[in-house]
Design a protein around this motif. Structure first.
Motif, PDB file in Angstrom:
ATOM      1  N   GLN A 109     -21.332  11.663 -18.053  1.00  0.00           N
ATOM      2  CA  GLN A 109     -20.831  10.340 -17.653  1.00  0.00           C
ATOM      3  C   GLN A 109     -21.595  10.088 -16.223  1.00  0.00           C
ATOM      4  OE1 GLN A 109     -16.743   9.620 -18.624  1.00  0.00           O
ATOM      5  NE2 GLN A 109     -16.703  11.826 -18.939  1.00  0.00           N
ATOM      6  N   TYR A 167     -20.249   7.415 -12.841  1.00  0.00           N
ATOM      7  CA  TYR A 167     -19.177   6.631 -12.264  1.00  0.00           C
ATOM      8  C   TYR A 167     -19.812   6.105 -10.960  1.00  0.00           C
ATOM      9  CZ  TYR A 167     -15.339   8.802 -15.072  1.00  0.00           C
ATOM     10  OH  TYR A 167     -14.365   9.321 -16.062  1.00  0.00           O
ATOM     11  N   GLN A 184     -18.499   4.531  -7.275  1.00  0.00           N
ATOM     12  CA  GLN A 184     -17.370   4.359  -6.252  1.00  0.00           C
ATOM     13  C   GLN A 184     -17.540   3.693  -4.907  1.00  0.00           C
ATOM     14  OE1 GLN A 184     -16.521   8.260  -3.951  1.00  0.00           O
ATOM     15  NE2 GLN A 184     -14.213   7.672  -4.138  1.00  0.00           N
ATOM     16  N   GLY A 220     -14.262   4.297   0.176  1.00  0.00           N
ATOM     17  CA  GLY A 220     -12.945   4.433   0.223  1.00  0.00           C
ATOM     18  C   GLY A 220     -12.231   3.837  -0.920  1.00  0.00           C
ATOM     19  N   ARG A 221     -12.704   3.749  -2.126  1.00  0.00           N
ATOM     20  CA  ARG A 221     -12.063   3.486  -3.302  1.00  0.00           C
ATOM     21  C   ARG A 221     -11.997   4.359  -4.244  1.00  0.00           C
ATOM     22  NH1 ARG A 221     -11.373  -2.109  -3.381  1.00  0.00           N
ATOM     23  NH2 ARG A 221      -9.668  -1.568  -5.054  1.00  0.00           N
ATOM     24  N   GLY A 222     -11.261   4.167  -5.577  1.00  0.00           N
ATOM     25  CA  GLY A 222     -11.406   4.989  -6.454  1.00  0.00           C
ATOM     26  C   GLY A 222     -12.521   4.933  -7.311  1.00  0.00           C
ATOM     27  N   LEU A 223     -12.842   5.751  -8.334  1.00  0.00           N
ATOM     28  CA  LEU A 223     -14.121   5.670  -9.051  1.00  0.00           C
ATOM     29  C   LEU A 223     -13.946   4.675 -10.432  1.00  0.00           C
ATOM     30  CD1 LEU A 223     -14.161   8.375  -7.571  1.00  0.00           C
ATOM     31  CD2 LEU A 223     -15.632   9.385  -9.604  1.00  0.00           C
ATOM     32  N   HIS A 251     -15.590   3.919 -14.022  1.00  0.00           N
ATOM     33  CA  HIS A 251     -16.309   4.702 -15.193  1.00  0.00           C
ATOM     34  C   HIS A 251     -17.427   3.457 -15.588  1.00  0.00           C
ATOM     35  CE1 HIS A 251     -17.337   5.492 -19.611  1.00  0.00           C
ATOM     36  NE2 HIS A 251     -17.305   6.827 -19.092  1.00  0.00           N
ATOM     37  N   PHE A 262     -22.025   8.791  -9.039  1.00  0.00           N
ATOM     38  CA  PHE A 262     -21.502  10.322  -9.513  1.00  0.00           C
ATOM     39  C   PHE A 262     -21.705  10.422 -10.993  1.00  0.00           C
ATOM     40  CE2 PHE A 262     -19.778  11.795  -5.605  1.00  0.00           C
ATOM     41  CZ  PHE A 262     -19.022  10.530  -5.012  1.00  0.00           C
ATOM     42  N   LEU A 285     -13.469  17.067 -16.322  1.00  0.00           N
ATOM     43  CA  LEU A 285     -14.669  16.752 -15.685  1.00  0.00           C
ATOM     44  C   LEU A 285     -14.934  17.418 -14.557  1.00  0.00           C
ATOM     45  CD1 LEU A 285     -14.297  12.851 -16.297  1.00  0.00           C
ATOM     46  CD2 LEU A 285     -15.289  14.531 -17.686  1.00  0.00           C
ATOM     47  N   PHE A 336     -17.549  17.130 -11.429  1.00  0.00           N
ATOM     48  CA  PHE A 336     -18.427  16.001 -10.800  1.00  0.00           C
ATOM     49  C   PHE A 336     -19.431  16.553  -9.884  1.00  0.00           C
ATOM     50  CE2 PHE A 336     -16.134  12.277 -11.711  1.00  0.00           C
ATOM     51  CZ  PHE A 336     -14.925  12.286 -12.009  1.00  0.00           C
ATOM     52  N   GLY A 337     -20.718  15.772  -9.599  1.00  0.00           N
ATOM     53  CA  GLY A 337     -21.636  16.136  -8.904  1.00  0.00           C
ATOM     54  C   GLY A 337     -21.166  15.558  -7.357  1.00  0.00           C
ATOM     55  N   LYS A 338     -22.199  15.841  -6.485  1.00  0.00           N
ATOM     56  CA  LYS A 338     -21.727  15.419  -5.155  1.00  0.00           C
ATOM     57  C   LYS A 338     -22.241  13.871  -4.729  1.00  0.00           C
ATOM     58  CE  LYS A 338     -22.395  19.840  -2.910  1.00  0.00           C
ATOM     59  NZ  LYS A 338     -23.209  20.663  -1.891  1.00  0.00           N
ATOM     60  N   ASP A 381      -9.316  -0.747 -10.629  1.00  0.00           N
ATOM     61  CA  ASP A 381      -8.470   0.312 -10.397  1.00  0.00           C
ATOM     62  C   ASP A 381      -7.687   0.807 -11.740  1.00  0.00           C
ATOM     63  OD1 ASP A 381      -8.094  -0.228  -6.843  1.00  0.00           O
ATOM     64  OD2 ASP A 381      -9.734   1.207  -7.959  1.00  0.00           O
ATOM     65  N   GLN A 395     -18.974  14.575  -0.737  1.00  0.00           N
ATOM     66  CA  GLN A 395     -18.939  15.548  -1.772  1.00  0.00           C
ATOM     67  C   GLN A 395     -18.432  14.866  -2.920  1.00  0.00           C
ATOM     68  OE1 GLN A 395     -19.642  18.828  -1.489  1.00  0.00           O
ATOM     69  NE2 GLN A 395     -20.358  18.204   0.320  1.00  0.00           N
ATOM     70  N   GLY A 396     -18.651  15.586  -4.266  1.00  0.00           N
ATOM     71  CA  GLY A 396     -18.040  15.000  -5.533  1.00  0.00           C
ATOM     72  C   GLY A 396     -16.504  15.460  -5.356  1.00  0.00           C
ATOM     73  N   PHE A 420      -9.840  12.947   0.912  1.00  0.00           N
ATOM     74  CA  PHE A 420      -9.340  11.658   0.172  1.00  0.00           C
ATOM     75  C   PHE A 420      -8.819  12.204  -1.483  1.00  0.00           C
ATOM     76  CE2 PHE A 420      -9.223   7.143  -0.540  1.00  0.00           C
ATOM     77  CZ  PHE A 420      -9.975   6.957  -1.603  1.00  0.00           C
ATOM     78  N   LEU A 448      -7.649  11.495  -5.250  1.00  0.00           N
ATOM     79  CA  LEU A 448      -7.708  10.656  -6.174  1.00  0.00           C
ATOM     80  C   LEU A 448      -6.873  10.855  -7.622  1.00  0.00           C
ATOM     81  CD1 LEU A 448     -11.296   9.770  -5.745  1.00  0.00           C
ATOM     82  CD2 LEU A 448      -9.847   8.216  -5.897  1.00  0.00           C
ATOM     83  N   PHE A 476      -9.203   5.836 -12.857  1.00  0.00           N
ATOM     84  CA  PHE A 476      -8.878   6.123 -11.557  1.00  0.00           C
ATOM     85  C   PHE A 476      -7.925   5.287 -10.687  1.00  0.00           C
ATOM     86  CE2 PHE A 476     -11.081   9.890 -10.750  1.00  0.00           C
ATOM     87  CZ  PHE A 476     -11.829  10.361 -11.858  1.00  0.00           C
ATOM     88  N   GLY A 477      -7.190   5.805  -9.881  1.00  0.00           N
ATOM     89  CA  GLY A 477      -6.473   5.029  -8.987  1.00  0.00           C
ATOM     90  C   GLY A 477      -7.130   4.689  -7.792  1.00  0.00           C
ATOM     91  N   PRO A 478      -6.951   4.134  -6.653  1.00  0.00           N
ATOM     92  CA  PRO A 478      -7.461   3.612  -5.587  1.00  0.00           C
ATOM     93  C   PRO A 478      -7.653   4.816  -4.512  1.00  0.00           C
ATOM     94  CG  PRO A 478      -5.436   2.640  -5.670  1.00  0.00           C
ATOM     95  CD  PRO A 478      -5.560   3.456  -6.830  1.00  0.00           C
ATOM     96  N   ARG A 537      -5.894   8.594   1.429  1.00  0.00           N
ATOM     97  CA  ARG A 537      -6.414   9.517   2.497  1.00  0.00           C
ATOM     98  C   ARG A 537      -5.475   9.780   3.292  1.00  0.00           C
ATOM     99  NH1 ARG A 537     -11.581   9.498   3.661  1.00  0.00           N
ATOM    100  NH2 ARG A 537     -11.971   7.825   2.513  1.00  0.00           N
TER     101      ARG A 537
END
Lengths: 111, 113
Positions: A33, A35, A37, A40-43, A45, A88, A99, A101-103, B1, B41-42, B88, B90, B104-106, B109
């Motif tokens: 998959q 994703y 981002q 500063g937020r969530g991911l 899909h 990602f 899952l 995840f990559g970087k 979100d 990073q992931g 961070f 999640l 995912f949620g927001p 941090r």
């Protein structure tokens, strides 16, 4: 452990150009998959491609999967400034519960 | 979100303190997950839960604890044993058996003072 590795780590292009990101993984997977981002937020899909699929489209997104090379690519066509984000890849390995995840690839679209 | 909320958005912790991060979902999902993300990073899986009163360790569970007393809630406690907690965090949820598509949620941090 990080299974997916995206390439490049960062990509800056002009608005309107196409953006291509690649992901490589190590073990056999059920699906892969992508994703997105925002900072500063969530991911969020974007798209899922199963191991028996080779290509999938969703709007301006095109994903390919090559299980023989254990790699995938995400193409965003006609990029917009709002596409600026980190992208990602994530894999679900066979028998796994979560899952991996990559970087990520940080994409910057210059207006 | 989606229907997942995390609070607070920012959290400060003093050395030696435990802190708890909240995660609530109204999606009626059975499975919930906690991930940690470090700069550039992931995501790495800390803990996950597939059903109430049950949870499993992920890849980096040391220094963390969770509980799942209600379907809607999956709080994460960062204990003093976690030596590098600044990150961070999640939270995500999914339909049981469909962990490939997670919502995912927001994020929260966490910063150590």
């Amino acid at each position: 452990s990080q299974q997916g590795e995206e390439d490049p780590q960062a990509l800056s292009i002009q608005e309107g150009e196409n953006a291509t990101m690649n992901c490589s993984y190590k073990t056999s997977i059920n699906n892969l998959q992508w994703y997105r981002q925002n900072s500063g937020r969530g991911l969020v899909h974007l798209i899922l491609i199963r191991s028996n699929e080779r290509e999938k489209h969703s709007g301006r997104l095109r994903v390919t999967l090559d299980t023989s090379k254990k790699s995938s690519s995400l193409l965003i066509t006609a990029s917009r400034a709002a596409d600026t984000a980190s992208y990602f890849c994530a894999t679900l390995a066979r028998g796994a519960d979560g899952l991996t995840f990559g970087k990520g690839t940080h994409l910057i679209i210059q207006p | 979100d989606g229907g997942i909320t995390q609070s607070p958005k920012y959290l400060f912790r003093k050395e030696g303190q435990n802190v708890t991060l909240s995660c609530e979902q109204n999606l009626n999902h059975d499975a919930m997950y906690w991930y940690r993300q470090d700069p550039g990073q992931g995501l790495r899986l800390i803990y996950y839960s597939q059903i109430v009163n049950d949870f499993q360790k992920g890849d980096i569970a040391e220094g963390y604890s969770v509980s799942r007393e209600k379907k809607e809630s999956f709080p994460l406690t960062v204990t003093s044993a976690q030596k590098n907690p600044t990150a961070f965090y999640l939270c995500a949820s999914s339909i049981l058996g469909n962990q490939e598509t997670q919502y995912f949620g927001p994020g929260t941090r966490l910063l150590v003072l």
